[in-house]
Design a protein around this motif. Structure first.
Motif, mmCIF file in Angstrom:
data_model
loop_
_atom_site.group_PDB
_atom_site.id
_atom_site.type_symbol
_atom_site.label_atom_id
_atom_site.label_comp_id
_atom_site.label_asym_id
_atom_site.label_seq_id
_atom_site.Cartn_x
_atom_site.Cartn_y
_atom_site.Cartn_z
ATOM 1 N N GLY A 13 0.849 -1.173 0.000
ATOM 2 C CA GLY A 13 0.000 0.000 0.000
ATOM 3 C C GLY A 13 0.893 1.234 0.000
ATOM 4 N N LEU A 14 0.624 2.203 -0.856
ATOM 5 C CA LEU A 14 1.461 3.416 -0.952
ATOM 6 C C LEU A 14 0.672 4.626 -0.477
ATOM 7 N N LEU A 15 1.279 5.410 0.424
ATOM 8 C CA LEU A 15 0.666 6.653 0.902
ATOM 9 C C LEU A 15 1.695 7.769 0.859
ATOM 10 N N ASP A 64 8.272 -7.646 -2.428
ATOM 11 C CA ASP A 64 6.848 -7.771 -2.106
ATOM 12 C C ASP A 64 6.598 -7.476 -0.631
ATOM 13 N N TYR A 65 5.990 -6.323 -0.360
ATOM 14 C CA TYR A 65 5.620 -5.928 0.997
ATOM 15 C C TYR A 65 4.094 -5.868 1.143
ATOM 16 N N ARG A 66 3.383 -6.667 0.379
ATOM 17 C CA ARG A 66 1.927 -6.619 0.481
ATOM 18 C C ARG A 66 1.466 -6.911 1.913
ATOM 19 N N GLY A 67 0.412 -6.198 2.322
ATOM 20 C CA GLY A 67 -0.052 -6.263 3.700
ATOM 21 C C GLY A 67 0.546 -5.177 4.570
ATOM 22 N N LYS A 68 1.505 -4.438 4.005
ATOM 23 C CA LYS A 68 2.156 -3.342 4.727
ATOM 24 C C LYS A 68 1.960 -2.036 3.959
ATOM 25 N N LEU A 69 2.382 -0.929 4.572
ATOM 26 C CA LEU A 69 2.270 0.393 3.960
ATOM 27 C C LEU A 69 3.663 0.946 3.710
ATOM 28 N N ILE A 70 3.856 1.511 2.537
ATOM 29 C CA ILE A 70 5.081 2.245 2.233
ATOM 30 C C ILE A 70 4.744 3.721 2.182
ATOM 31 N N MET A 71 5.548 4.533 2.867
ATOM 32 C CA MET A 71 5.380 5.985 2.812
ATOM 33 C C MET A 71 6.747 6.649 2.915
ATOM 34 N N PRO A 72 6.854 7.938 2.611
ATOM 35 C CA PRO A 72 8.142 8.613 2.753
ATOM 36 C C PRO A 72 8.664 8.492 4.184
ATOM 37 N N GLY A 73 9.982 8.481 4.318
ATOM 38 C CA GLY A 73 10.583 8.393 5.641
ATOM 39 C C GLY A 73 10.181 9.568 6.519
#
Length: 437
Positions: A13-15, A64-73
């Motif tokens: 998930g990307l935010l 693959d990081y599905r199930g997690k969220l990626i966002m800027p540091g």
């Protein structure tokens, strides 16, 4: 990683944000099944996995990081690396806390080896908590700055720091002169500012520990080197404000002390800003100086409650900060937790979306670095974190019962800590991975 492609991709998930959620209804981008594409340490693109995956070069490694969220540091806009070893030290207020713990602890940084050891631990803690950029206070010792920047450069991190300038109302073993402080600061600017990913902050500790001569020289340096940063403290608690009034009776306010010496400008960041008045807030907005809000520190020392409503009304630039060691956690998630409660006690409300903005793009804008960090716009430095909503049993249970992105973010802010940071990347490189239990 495949040798057939210099591109890396990350699925989760990307935010990320493109505006302040307090003023723009749709201020964020959210891709539930997203793809972040990185090339040569910078963001190439970010968006929906289904759209972007077919465009990847052959041989691209997709993590693959599905199930997690990626966002800027996360970006921590006010923190003291020399105070790492004295975090959670008891005292009845700011001034006795400085005398009993802070100054004796900072004395040890005359030893370069000590500074180097603490800097390494400090950076480990930042990265473990998902903080990829920080605005850092060192001590009066130039070697403390060298130690911090050397450790940061070795890790290729985007960091801002400066030598404390302090020439009165402090122990003799930490007391500068106005001239020596300015000379050492200028030498450090020339040695470190703009080197690798490092930036320098002119750092008078706070008005009571600087003579007018030192503040004058600090202001002159700020004008001579306009692309440097400036950091100090202002209006943290009432006792301190009264002290400043007695020392600078000609100034209209505590903030006005700095303004008289040309220290209100873009890239100037003021810690705390609790007891500002309407004119102060208007002046900060006008000059594009920024406030670093330090809720865990303010609650720990009983300094007061930051007024988000009045700051927003004035149009001030805002960011969140840990202020370790008066702050009680390196975690920006824990800092959000306390910021939410501070806002409630002042009669306002901070949505989770706003808190995550203030710790990412909001902080980048406060530092006037939004063209480099804080979002996933193409060309930005690839500093990002992977957040795990199942990091603890309680967080996993609450996450399973969320009905919206706002609820999920709120649960992370209120229940999360360093355990929620699954991985931290800086310049596209993995610099921290949570140990698997």
């Amino acid at each position: 990683m495949s040798k057939t492609s210099s591109v890396q991709a990350y699925r989760a998930g990307l935010l990320y944000f493109h505006a302040d959620p307090a003023f723009i209804e749709r201020a964020h981008a959210w891709h539930e099944d997203g793809l972040l594409v990185v090339e040569n340490g910078k963001v190439r693109t970010a968006g929906d996995y289904a759209t972007l995956a077919p465009t990847l070069p052959p041989g691209t490694d997709v993590k693959d990081y599905r199930g997690k969220l990626i966002m800027p540091g996360f970006i921590d806009s006010h923190v003291h690396y020399p105070q790492t070893d004295m975090i959670a030290s008891p005292a009845p207020g700011l001034l006795p806390w400085l005398e009993q713990y802070t100054f004796p602890t900072e004395r040890q940084f005359a030893d370069p080896a000590h500074g180097a050891q603490v800097a390494e631990f400090f950076l480990d803690e930042l990265l473990r908590n998902g903080t990829t950029t920080a605005m850092v206070y060192c001590t009066v010792h130039p070697q403390s700055v060298d130690a911090f920047f050397s450790a940061s450069e070795k890790r290729k991190l985007r960091m801002i720091a400066g030598k404390v300038m302090m020439d009165r109302h402090c122990p003799d073993f930490l007391c500068d002169t106005a001239e020596r402080g300015a000379e050492e600061t200028e030498a450090l600017i020339q040695r470190w500012h703009g080197r690798s990913r490092l930036l320098y902050a002119i750092t008078p500790r706070f008005a009571p520990t600087s003579t007018e001569a030192q503040l004058q020289l600090a202001g002159e340096l700020a004008r001579k080197y306009p692309d440097t940063f400036l950091q100090t403290h202002v209006s943290e608690n009432k006792e301190e404000c009264s002290w400043v009034k007695s020392l600078f009776p000609q100034a209209r306010s505590y903030l006005d002390v700095y303004d008289r010496y040309g220290m209100l400008r873009p890239r100037a960041v003021y810690g705390h800003c609790i007891w500002l008045d309407e004119s102060d807030r208007a002046r900060m907005a006008e000059t594009r100086a920024a406030a670093a809000i330090c809720p865990t520190s303010n609650l720990f020392l009983g300094s007061g409650l930051f007024d988000f409503e009045q700051a927003d009304k004035a149009g001030m630039l805002l960011s969140l900060a840990t202020d370790v060691g008066a702050g009680t956690s390196f975690s920006m998630l824990q800092t959000m937790n306390e910021a939410y409660k501070v806002a409630r006690l002042k009669g306002s409300y901070l949505p989770a979306m706003r808190m995550f903005y203030l710790a990412t793009l909001g902080a980048a804008r406060s530092l006037h670095l939004e063209e480099s960090i804080g979002s996933f716009a193409a060309g930005r430095e690839a500093d990002f974190i992977v957040i795990d909503p199942q990091a603890t049993p309680l967080l996993a249970r609450r996450s399973a019962n969320t009905d919206s992105l706002e609820e999920q973010l709120f649960a992370l802010a209120l229940l999360g800590d360093d355990r929620a940071i699954a991985a931290t990347y800086s310049g596209g490189r993995l610099v921290h991975a949570r140990a698997q239990g």
